[in-house]
Design a protein around this motif. Structure first.
Motif, PDB file in Angstrom:
ATOM      1  N   ALA A 107      -0.829 -24.702 -34.727  1.00 37.90           N
ATOM      2  CA  ALA A 107      -0.326 -23.344 -34.943  1.00 37.90           C
ATOM      3  C   ALA A 107       0.910 -23.418 -35.833  1.00 37.90           C
ATOM      4  N   LEU A 108       0.970 -22.574 -36.849  1.00 36.67           N
ATOM      5  CA  LEU A 108       2.087 -22.540 -37.789  1.00 36.67           C
ATOM      6  C   LEU A 108       2.823 -21.214 -37.615  1.00 36.67           C
ATOM      7  N   THR A 109       3.998 -21.280 -37.020  1.00 30.40           N
ATOM      8  CA  THR A 109       4.716 -20.054 -36.680  1.00 30.40           C
ATOM      9  C   THR A 109       6.149 -20.018 -37.206  1.00 30.40           C
ATOM     10  N   ASN A 115      10.080 -22.111 -37.200  1.00 31.89           N
ATOM     11  CA  ASN A 115      10.941 -22.637 -36.141  1.00 31.89           C
ATOM     12  C   ASN A 115      11.443 -21.568 -35.178  1.00 31.89           C
ATOM     13  N   ASP A 163       9.883 -19.117 -33.945  1.00 32.08           N
ATOM     14  CA  ASP A 163       8.850 -18.742 -32.970  1.00 32.08           C
ATOM     15  C   ASP A 163       8.126 -19.977 -32.445  1.00 32.08           C
ATOM     16  N   ARG A 164       8.866 -21.037 -32.207  1.00 31.78           N
ATOM     17  CA  ARG A 164       8.248 -22.275 -31.732  1.00 31.78           C
ATOM     18  C   ARG A 164       7.607 -22.088 -30.363  1.00 31.78           C
ATOM     19  N   ARG A 173       4.191 -21.002 -31.016  1.00 31.12           N
ATOM     20  CA  ARG A 173       3.382 -22.127 -31.490  1.00 31.12           C
ATOM     21  C   ARG A 173       2.858 -22.948 -30.315  1.00 31.12           C
ATOM     22  N   GLU A 203      -1.142 -23.088 -29.276  1.00 28.87           N
ATOM     23  CA  GLU A 203      -1.839 -24.370 -29.302  1.00 28.87           C
ATOM     24  C   GLU A 203      -2.377 -24.724 -27.922  1.00 28.87           C
ATOM     25  N   THR A 228      -3.441 -30.599 -28.825  1.00 27.27           N
ATOM     26  CA  THR A 228      -2.495 -29.803 -29.598  1.00 27.27           C
ATOM     27  C   THR A 228      -1.719 -30.685 -30.571  1.00 27.27           C
ATOM     28  N   GLU A 231       5.362 -28.823 -38.840  1.00 24.70           N
ATOM     29  CA  GLU A 231       5.434 -27.760 -39.834  1.00 24.70           C
ATOM     30  C   GLU A 231       6.291 -28.165 -41.031  1.00 24.70           C
ATOM     31  N   PRO A 262      -2.117 -19.857 -38.413  1.00 23.25           N
ATOM     32  CA  PRO A 262      -0.824 -19.368 -38.877  1.00 23.25           C
ATOM     33  C   PRO A 262      -0.488 -17.982 -38.304  1.00 23.25           C
TER      34      PRO A 262
END
Length: 210
Positions: free
Chosen positions: A45-47, A49, A51-52, A55, A59, A75, A85, A110
């Motif tokens: 998942a690419l969100t 930093n 919104d970690r 992520r 995952e 994950t 990321e 993403p």
């Protein structure tokens, strides 16, 4: 009468919370896609930093949903740590690394958009059939007083747009892609759970996984 009103609103809240907050707005699959068993699927998942937490939740939820369908899913956070990321590597090297680690399938998810919306609420009000309170002076007075004099307020909701892309790493081919919109899920875990649920259901419907 108030206890019945409170019970009414509690039931409304419970019914809303039971609904899925996420819907698929568009989806696509490759024309020649066939059901296939994957030995090991990576979930990335690419969100960003900030919104970690999203992520990690996305995952984890997607990996759990895949495992429920009999797939071995891992994950990216678990496999490669929190800074995946930030890694900018050549495609060939990246795919080679994944294959060396035993992955033959990959989910790339993403976070495309996160937006806040402000909504105006005109205060407390309650709808009931005419016979429900107009036939009683005091009930009618209390209901209409609340509608007229209770103060208005604003509520803010947060909506998310996530995309799910599933790749077959044996030929680096995109097999499935879908965009979803989540309407104020309330928490990262709820967002992740609802997202993974609708995506897996759509993939099963499209006979991409079983």
């Amino acid at each position: 009468m108030k206890k019945y009103i409170y019970a009414y609103f509690i039931l409304c809240i419970l019914s809303i919370s039971a609904c899925n907050t996420t819907e698929i707005t568009s989806s696509w699959k490759a024309q020649d896609v066939t059901l296939k068993h994957y030995d090991k699927i990576l979930v990335v998942a690419l969100t960003g930093n900030k919104d970690r937490d999203i992520r990690v939740s996305v995952e984890t939820a997607m990996a759990k949903a895949l495992k429920a369908q009999g797939f071995n899913a891992v994950t990216a956070f678990q496999q490669y740590g929190p800074r995946i990321e930030d890694r900018k590597v050549d495609e060939e090297k990246a795919v080679a690394r994944l294959r060396e680690d035993g992955f033959d399938g990959a989910f790339v998810i993403p976070l495309l958009d996160k937006s806040k919306e402000k909504h105006y609420s005109p205060g407390y009000y309650y709808y009931s059939p005419f016979w429900g309170y107009y036939n009683n002076f005091w009930w009618s007075y209390n209901m209409m007083y609340s509608r007229v004099y209770d103060p208005y307020y604003y509520t803010t909701t947060t909506n998310y747009v996530l995309e799910a892309n599933f790749y077959d790493l044996s030929d680096k081919k995109l097999l499935y892609s879908a965009q979803t919109k989540s309407f104020d899920p309330g928490s990262a875990s709820r967002l992740a759970s609802d997202f993974s649920k609708v995506v897996i259901q759509d993939m099963m419907k499209g006979k991409i996984i079983n």
